[in-house]
Design a protein around this motif. Structure first.
Motif, short mmCIF file in Angstrom:
data_model
loop_
_atom_site.label_atom_id
_atom_site.label_comp_id
_atom_site.label_asym_id
_atom_site.label_seq_id
_atom_site.Cartn_x
_atom_site.Cartn_y
_atom_site.Cartn_z
N LEU A 15 0.81 -1.23 0.00
CA LEU A 15 0.00 0.00 0.00
C LEU A 15 0.84 1.28 0.00
O LEU A 15 0.30 2.38 0.07
CB LEU A 15 -0.96 0.01 1.20
CG LEU A 15 -2.00 -1.11 1.23
CD1 LEU A 15 -2.85 -1.00 2.48
CD2 LEU A 15 -2.88 -1.07 -0.03
N GLY A 16 2.17 1.12 -0.06
CA GLY A 16 3.04 2.30 -0.09
C GLY A 16 3.05 3.07 1.21
O GLY A 16 3.13 4.30 1.22
N LEU A 17 3.01 2.37 2.33
CA LEU A 17 3.01 3.00 3.65
C LEU A 17 4.35 2.77 4.33
O LEU A 17 5.18 2.02 3.84
CB LEU A 17 1.88 2.41 4.51
CG LEU A 17 0.48 2.52 3.92
CD1 LEU A 17 -0.50 1.72 4.78
CD2 LEU A 17 0.05 3.97 3.81
N ALA A 18 4.54 3.40 5.47
CA ALA A 18 5.75 3.20 6.26
C ALA A 18 5.37 3.14 7.74
O ALA A 18 4.32 3.63 8.13
CB ALA A 18 6.73 4.34 6.02
N THR A 19 6.25 2.54 8.51
CA THR A 19 6.03 2.49 9.96
C THR A 19 7.13 3.27 10.66
O THR A 19 8.18 3.55 10.08
CB THR A 19 6.05 1.03 10.48
OG1 THR A 19 7.32 0.46 10.18
CG2 THR A 19 4.95 0.21 9.86
N GLU A 20 6.87 3.63 11.89
CA GLU A 20 7.85 4.32 12.73
C GLU A 20 7.98 3.56 14.02
O GLU A 20 6.98 3.06 14.55
CB GLU A 20 7.37 5.73 13.08
CG GLU A 20 7.59 6.76 12.04
CD GLU A 20 7.16 8.13 12.55
OE1 GLU A 20 7.16 8.38 13.78
OE2 GLU A 20 6.81 8.94 11.71
N PRO A 21 9.18 3.51 14.57
CA PRO A 21 9.31 2.88 15.89
C PRO A 21 8.50 3.67 16.92
O PRO A 21 8.43 4.90 16.85
CB PRO A 21 10.81 2.98 16.20
CG PRO A 21 11.47 3.32 14.92
CD PRO A 21 10.45 3.97 14.04
N ARG A 22 7.88 2.96 17.80
CA ARG A 22 7.07 3.60 18.84
C ARG A 22 7.98 4.03 19.98
O ARG A 22 8.83 3.27 20.44
CB ARG A 22 6.04 2.61 19.35
CG ARG A 22 5.09 3.20 20.35
CD ARG A 22 4.08 2.17 20.75
NE ARG A 22 4.31 1.90 22.14
CZ ARG A 22 3.75 0.95 22.83
NH1 ARG A 22 2.96 0.10 22.25
NH2 ARG A 22 3.99 0.79 24.10
N THR A 23 7.81 5.24 20.45
CA THR A 23 8.56 5.73 21.60
C THR A 23 7.71 5.47 22.84
O THR A 23 6.58 5.95 22.93
CB THR A 23 8.85 7.24 21.48
OG1 THR A 23 9.57 7.46 20.26
CG2 THR A 23 9.67 7.72 22.67
N VAL A 24 8.24 4.70 23.74
CA VAL A 24 7.51 4.38 24.97
C VAL A 24 7.89 5.41 26.02
O VAL A 24 9.05 5.61 26.31
CB VAL A 24 7.85 2.95 25.45
CG1 VAL A 24 7.11 2.64 26.74
CG2 VAL A 24 7.52 1.94 24.37
N THR A 25 6.88 6.06 26.55
CA THR A 25 7.11 7.05 27.58
C THR A 25 6.45 6.59 28.87
O THR A 25 5.42 5.91 28.84
CB THR A 25 6.53 8.43 27.18
OG1 THR A 25 5.14 8.27 26.89
CG2 THR A 25 7.22 8.97 25.95
N PRO A 26 7.04 6.93 29.98
CA PRO A 26 6.45 6.52 31.26
C PRO A 26 5.07 7.16 31.45
O PRO A 26 4.87 8.33 31.12
CB PRO A 26 7.42 7.02 32.31
CG PRO A 26 8.64 7.46 31.60
CD PRO A 26 8.27 7.66 30.16
N GLY A 27 4.16 6.40 31.98
CA GLY A 27 2.83 6.92 32.27
C GLY A 27 2.82 7.59 33.63
O GLY A 27 3.84 7.65 34.33
N PRO A 28 1.66 8.08 34.04
CA PRO A 28 1.54 8.73 35.36
C PRO A 28 1.90 7.75 36.47
O PRO A 28 1.59 6.58 36.41
CB PRO A 28 0.07 9.13 35.45
CG PRO A 28 -0.55 8.82 34.14
CD PRO A 28 0.42 8.04 33.32
N GLY A 29 2.60 8.26 37.46
CA GLY A 29 2.93 7.43 38.61
C GLY A 29 4.14 6.55 38.41
O GLY A 29 4.44 5.71 39.25
N ARG A 30 4.87 6.74 37.33
CA ARG A 30 6.07 5.90 37.12
C ARG A 30 7.31 6.67 37.39
O ARG A 30 7.53 7.76 37.17
CB ARG A 30 6.10 5.38 35.69
CG ARG A 30 5.01 4.36 35.49
CD ARG A 30 5.20 3.72 34.17
NE ARG A 30 4.11 2.76 33.98
CZ ARG A 30 4.02 1.99 32.95
NH1 ARG A 30 4.91 2.02 32.02
NH2 ARG A 30 3.03 1.16 32.82
#
Length: 149
Positions: free
Chosen positions: A134-149
């Protein structure tokens, strides 16, 4: 506890699913074809790299099932709620035929230990094929700490 089968569920990751559910016919067909091929490839990987039949005292010997695995596959286009959800259940028998023709148990611990790897392989295969077709691309997901971490 006796285990007679292991249920693998294959469904595209949410970003792919969001392309499929409201997608046009071409998009849906590309995603469904990628889904089908990925399931076949993952099953081949399980047969070649994961599944072993135990035999001998306490299952000390192990052999790959020479005739492959026994599985039943159920294909679905919606969830129990009726919402669109492309997914398949693959019920894999834990019995396999040994080289001498007798039947033995597939090592279920090895199957269970590799479910995350099977899922990751499926997701990688589907995403790569869908993006290419489909001519698309992906990006690595950046994991960020959630509240309380």
């Amino acid at each position: 506890m006796t285990v007679t089968g292991v249920d693998f569920v294959f469904r595209p990751q949410p970003s792919i699913h969001l392309l499929w559910a409201p997608g046009d016919e071409e998009t849906r067909l590309v995603i469904e074809a990628a889904h089908e091929r990925a399931i076949v490839r993952v099953l081949e990987w399980i047969e070649d790299e994961v599944a072993v039949i135990r035999y001998g005292t306490n299952g000390i010997y192990r052999v790959r099932p020479p005739g492959g695995l026994v599985a039943a596959r159920l294909h679905h286009y919606e969830a129990r709620s009726g919402m669109p959800l492309l997914h398949d259940h693959l019920l894999l028998s834990v019995k396999g035929q040994r080289l001498d023709g007798t039947w033995g148990s597939i090592h279920t611990t090895a199957l269970r230990e590799n479910t995350v790897a099977a899922s990751a392989l499926y997701n990688e295969l589907v995403a790569a094929e869908v993006c290419e077709e489909l001519g698309l691309a992906t990006e690595p997901r950046t994991v960020t700490p959630g509240p309380g971490r």
